[in-house]
Design a protein around this motif. Structure first.
Motif, PDB file in Angstrom:
ATOM      1  N   ASN A 194     -12.713 -19.729  10.419  1.00 40.25           N
ATOM      2  CA  ASN A 194     -13.334 -18.937   9.371  1.00 40.25           C
ATOM      3  C   ASN A 194     -12.249 -18.400   8.438  1.00 40.25           C
ATOM      4  OD1 ASN A 194     -14.406 -16.672   7.910  1.00 40.25           O
ATOM      5  ND2 ASN A 194     -16.156 -16.748   9.291  1.00 40.25           N
ATOM      6  N   TYR A 195     -12.223 -18.926   7.231  1.00 41.44           N
ATOM      7  CA  TYR A 195     -11.197 -18.572   6.251  1.00 41.44           C
ATOM      8  C   TYR A 195     -11.217 -17.078   5.926  1.00 41.44           C
ATOM      9  CZ  TYR A 195      -8.649 -18.471   1.840  1.00 41.44           C
ATOM     10  OH  TYR A 195      -7.766 -18.164   0.847  1.00 41.44           O
ATOM     11  N   ASP A 196     -12.398 -16.515   5.724  1.00 42.17           N
ATOM     12  CA  ASP A 196     -12.502 -15.100   5.358  1.00 42.17           C
ATOM     13  C   ASP A 196     -11.965 -14.187   6.460  1.00 42.17           C
ATOM     14  OD1 ASP A 196     -13.608 -15.641   2.870  1.00 42.17           O
ATOM     15  OD2 ASP A 196     -15.653 -15.658   3.666  1.00 42.17           O
ATOM     16  N   LEU A 197     -12.294 -14.504   7.721  1.00 42.37           N
ATOM     17  CA  LEU A 197     -11.776 -13.684   8.827  1.00 42.37           C
ATOM     18  C   LEU A 197     -10.260 -13.818   8.951  1.00 42.37           C
ATOM     19  CD1 LEU A 197     -14.477 -14.222  11.597  1.00 42.37           C
ATOM     20  CD2 LEU A 197     -14.080 -12.187  10.201  1.00 42.37           C
ATOM     21  N   ALA A 198      -9.745 -15.017   8.736  1.00 43.40           N
ATOM     22  CA  ALA A 198      -8.296 -15.223   8.790  1.00 43.40           C
ATOM     23  C   ALA A 198      -7.599 -14.423   7.692  1.00 43.40           C
ATOM     24  CB  ALA A 198      -7.963 -16.702   8.677  1.00 43.40           C
ATOM     25  N   MET A 199      -8.155 -14.416   6.495  1.00 41.96           N
ATOM     26  CA  MET A 199      -7.557 -13.658   5.396  1.00 41.96           C
ATOM     27  C   MET A 199      -7.606 -12.153   5.681  1.00 41.96           C
ATOM     28  SD  MET A 199      -6.217 -15.741   3.410  1.00 41.96           S
ATOM     29  CE  MET A 199      -5.711 -14.566   2.169  1.00 41.96           C
ATOM     30  N   MET A 200      -8.691 -11.674   6.276  1.00 38.90           N
ATOM     31  CA  MET A 200      -8.778 -10.266   6.639  1.00 38.90           C
ATOM     32  C   MET A 200      -7.701  -9.905   7.658  1.00 38.90           C
ATOM     33  SD  MET A 200     -12.924  -9.701   6.774  1.00 38.90           S
ATOM     34  CE  MET A 200     -12.769  -8.536   8.095  1.00 38.90           C
ATOM     35  N   ALA A 201      -7.467 -10.789   8.632  1.00 42.29           N
ATOM     36  CA  ALA A 201      -6.441 -10.535   9.642  1.00 42.29           C
ATOM     37  C   ALA A 201      -5.055 -10.521   9.008  1.00 42.29           C
ATOM     38  CB  ALA A 201      -6.510 -11.594  10.740  1.00 42.29           C
ATOM     39  N   LEU A 202      -4.792 -11.443   8.100  1.00 40.69           N
ATOM     40  CA  LEU A 202      -3.494 -11.478   7.425  1.00 40.69           C
ATOM     41  C   LEU A 202      -3.292 -10.246   6.548  1.00 40.69           C
ATOM     42  CD1 LEU A 202      -3.278 -15.246   6.509  1.00 40.69           C
ATOM     43  CD2 LEU A 202      -1.888 -14.024   8.196  1.00 40.69           C
ATOM     44  N   GLU A 203      -4.334  -9.798   5.876  1.00 38.33           N
ATOM     45  CA  GLU A 203      -4.242  -8.582   5.069  1.00 38.33           C
ATOM     46  C   GLU A 203      -3.964  -7.369   5.955  1.00 38.33           C
ATOM     47  OE1 GLU A 203      -7.928  -8.580   2.943  1.00 38.33           O
ATOM     48  OE2 GLU A 203      -7.240 -10.101   1.521  1.00 38.33           O
ATOM     49  N   GLY A 204      -4.586  -7.328   7.131  1.00 38.56           N
ATOM     50  CA  GLY A 204      -4.323  -6.242   8.075  1.00 38.56           C
ATOM     51  C   GLY A 204      -2.888  -6.251   8.555  1.00 38.56           C
ATOM     52  N   LEU A 205      -2.335  -7.440   8.794  1.00 45.02           N
ATOM     53  CA  LEU A 205      -0.935  -7.535   9.209  1.00 45.02           C
ATOM     54  C   LEU A 205       0.013  -7.140   8.081  1.00 45.02           C
ATOM     55  CD1 LEU A 205      -0.943 -10.776  11.374  1.00 45.02           C
ATOM     56  CD2 LEU A 205      -0.420  -8.452  12.132  1.00 45.02           C
ATOM     57  N   ALA A 206      -0.393  -7.383   6.843  1.00 42.03           N
ATOM     58  CA  ALA A 206       0.436  -6.982   5.704  1.00 42.03           C
ATOM     59  C   ALA A 206       0.515  -5.458   5.600  1.00 42.03           C
ATOM     60  CB  ALA A 206      -0.115  -7.584   4.417  1.00 42.03           C
ATOM     61  N   ARG A 207      -0.571  -4.763   5.980  1.00 43.23           N
ATOM     62  CA  ARG A 207      -0.578  -3.295   5.935  1.00 43.23           C
ATOM     63  C   ARG A 207       0.234  -2.695   7.075  1.00 43.23           C
ATOM     64  NH1 ARG A 207      -5.889  -4.392   4.558  1.00 43.23           N
ATOM     65  NH2 ARG A 207      -6.636  -4.054   6.654  1.00 43.23           N
ATOM     66  N   GLY A 208       0.260  -3.358   8.216  1.00 41.56           N
ATOM     67  CA  GLY A 208       0.993  -2.868   9.379  1.00 41.56           C
ATOM     68  C   GLY A 208       1.763  -4.010  10.012  1.00 41.56           C
ATOM     69  N   PRO A 209       2.902  -4.370   9.416  1.00 45.74           N
ATOM     70  CA  PRO A 209       3.621  -5.552   9.891  1.00 45.74           C
ATOM     71  C   PRO A 209       4.143  -5.402  11.321  1.00 45.74           C
ATOM     72  CG  PRO A 209       4.882  -4.413   8.189  1.00 45.74           C
ATOM     73  CD  PRO A 209       3.578  -3.704   8.315  1.00 45.74           C
ATOM     74  N   LEU A 210       4.329  -6.540  11.954  1.00 48.16           N
ATOM     75  CA  LEU A 210       4.918  -6.627  13.285  1.00 48.16           C
ATOM     76  C   LEU A 210       6.385  -6.990  13.158  1.00 48.16           C
ATOM     77  CD1 LEU A 210       2.134  -8.739  15.008  1.00 48.16           C
ATOM     78  CD2 LEU A 210       2.609  -6.339  15.431  1.00 48.16           C
ATOM     79  N   SER A 211       7.159  -6.588  14.117  1.00 48.10           N
ATOM     80  CA  SER A 211       8.565  -6.972  14.196  1.00 48.10           C
ATOM     81  C   SER A 211       8.690  -8.062  15.255  1.00 48.10           C
ATOM     82  CB  SER A 211       9.404  -5.749  14.586  1.00 48.10           C
ATOM     83  OG  SER A 211      10.702  -6.139  14.968  1.00 48.10           O
ATOM     84  N   VAL A 212       9.266  -9.191  14.887  1.00 54.08           N
ATOM     85  CA  VAL A 212       9.475 -10.294  15.824  1.00 54.08           C
ATOM     86  C   VAL A 212      10.955 -10.617  15.822  1.00 54.08           C
ATOM     87  CG1 VAL A 212       8.870 -12.672  16.400  1.00 54.08           C
ATOM     88  CG2 VAL A 212       7.188 -11.215  15.264  1.00 54.08           C
ATOM     89  N   ARG A 213      11.561 -10.626  17.015  1.00 55.01           N
ATOM     90  CA  ARG A 213      12.994 -10.929  17.089  1.00 55.01           C
ATOM     91  C   ARG A 213      13.324 -11.605  18.409  1.00 55.01           C
ATOM     92  NH1 ARG A 213      12.457  -5.689  18.377  1.00 55.01           N
ATOM     93  NH2 ARG A 213      13.561  -4.924  20.185  1.00 55.01           N
ATOM     94  N   ASN A 214      14.465 -12.239  18.431  1.00 55.48           N
ATOM     95  CA  ASN A 214      14.985 -12.874  19.637  1.00 55.48           C
ATOM     96  C   ASN A 214      15.933 -11.882  20.294  1.00 55.48           C
ATOM     97  OD1 ASN A 214      16.356 -14.372  21.567  1.00 55.48           O
ATOM     98  ND2 ASN A 214      16.384 -16.200  20.311  1.00 55.48           N
ATOM     99  N   GLU A 215      15.641 -11.529  21.532  1.00 54.73           N
ATOM    100  CA  GLU A 215      16.449 -10.538  22.238  1.00 54.73           C
ATOM    101  C   GLU A 215      16.818 -11.087  23.610  1.00 54.73           C
ATOM    102  OE1 GLU A 215      14.931  -6.583  24.070  1.00 54.73           O
ATOM    103  OE2 GLU A 215      15.502  -6.141  21.992  1.00 54.73           O
ATOM    104  N   GLY A 216      18.052 -11.510  23.766  1.00 55.65           N
ATOM    105  CA  GLY A 216      18.508 -12.021  25.061  1.00 55.65           C
ATOM    106  C   GLY A 216      17.737 -13.243  25.538  1.00 55.65           C
ATOM    107  N   GLY A 217      17.378 -14.131  24.625  1.00 57.68           N
ATOM    108  CA  GLY A 217      16.661 -15.337  25.013  1.00 57.68           C
ATOM    109  C   GLY A 217      15.159 -15.161  25.119  1.00 57.68           C
ATOM    110  N   ASN A 218      14.656 -13.964  24.828  1.00 56.51           N
ATOM    111  CA  ASN A 218      13.222 -13.690  24.835  1.00 56.51           C
ATOM    112  C   ASN A 218      12.753 -13.411  23.413  1.00 56.51           C
ATOM    113  OD1 ASN A 218      13.013 -13.727  27.687  1.00 56.51           O
ATOM    114  ND2 ASN A 218      13.749 -11.619  27.761  1.00 56.51           N
ATOM    115  N   VAL A 219      11.522 -13.735  23.119  1.00 53.93           N
ATOM    116  CA  VAL A 219      10.906 -13.352  21.859  1.00 53.93           C
ATOM    117  C   VAL A 219      10.232 -12.007  22.091  1.00 53.93           C
ATOM    118  CG1 VAL A 219       9.158 -13.925  20.149  1.00 53.93           C
ATOM    119  CG2 VAL A 219      10.538 -15.744  21.165  1.00 53.93           C
ATOM    120  N   VAL A 220      10.584 -11.013  21.279  1.00 55.10           N
ATOM    121  CA  VAL A 220      10.029  -9.664  21.416  1.00 55.10           C
ATOM    122  C   VAL A 220       9.208  -9.351  20.168  1.00 55.10           C
ATOM    123  CG1 VAL A 220      10.564  -7.210  21.690  1.00 55.10           C
ATOM    124  CG2 VAL A 220      11.992  -8.921  22.808  1.00 55.10           C
ATOM    125  N   ILE A 221       7.960  -8.953  20.372  1.00 56.82           N
ATOM    126  CA  ILE A 221       7.076  -8.578  19.268  1.00 56.82           C
ATOM    127  C   ILE A 221       6.732  -7.101  19.440  1.00 56.82           C
ATOM    128  CG2 ILE A 221       4.872  -8.981  18.122  1.00 56.82           C
ATOM    129  CD1 ILE A 221       4.888 -11.802  19.309  1.00 56.82           C
TER     130      ILE A 221
END
Length: 73
Positions: free
Chosen positions: A2-29
């Motif tokens: 569902n394109y509309d639901l996907a766009m709503m989710a992306l807009e929500g992530l734009a308002r409250g972004p997540l931090s994603v990084r590599n830490e000691g061989g692990n992906v940390v979100i």
């Protein structure tokens, strides 16, 4: 998907972004609970094309033995 639901989710992530990084061989979100809600919605839309409310990461499809460990905070 569902394109509309996907766009709503992306807009929500734009308002409250997540931090994603590599830490000691692990992906940390890291992020707020609202951001994780939007990430979960987007993951379900991408991975659960059958309309289910959940899906499981499958070896050989989504992850492999060489995949880094994922840690969510």
């Amino acid at each position: 998907m569902n394109y509309d639901l996907a766009m709503m989710a992306l807009e929500g992530l734009a308002r409250g972004p997540l931090s994603v990084r590599n830490e000691g061989g692990n992906v940390v979100i890291e992020g707020s609970s609202a951001s994780f809600k939007e990430l979960a919605r987007l993951c379900l839309l991408l991975g659960g094309a059958s309309g289910d409310e959940s899906f499981e990461l499958q070896p050989g499809v989504h992850v492999s033995g060489m995949s880094v460990q994922l840690r969510v905070r």
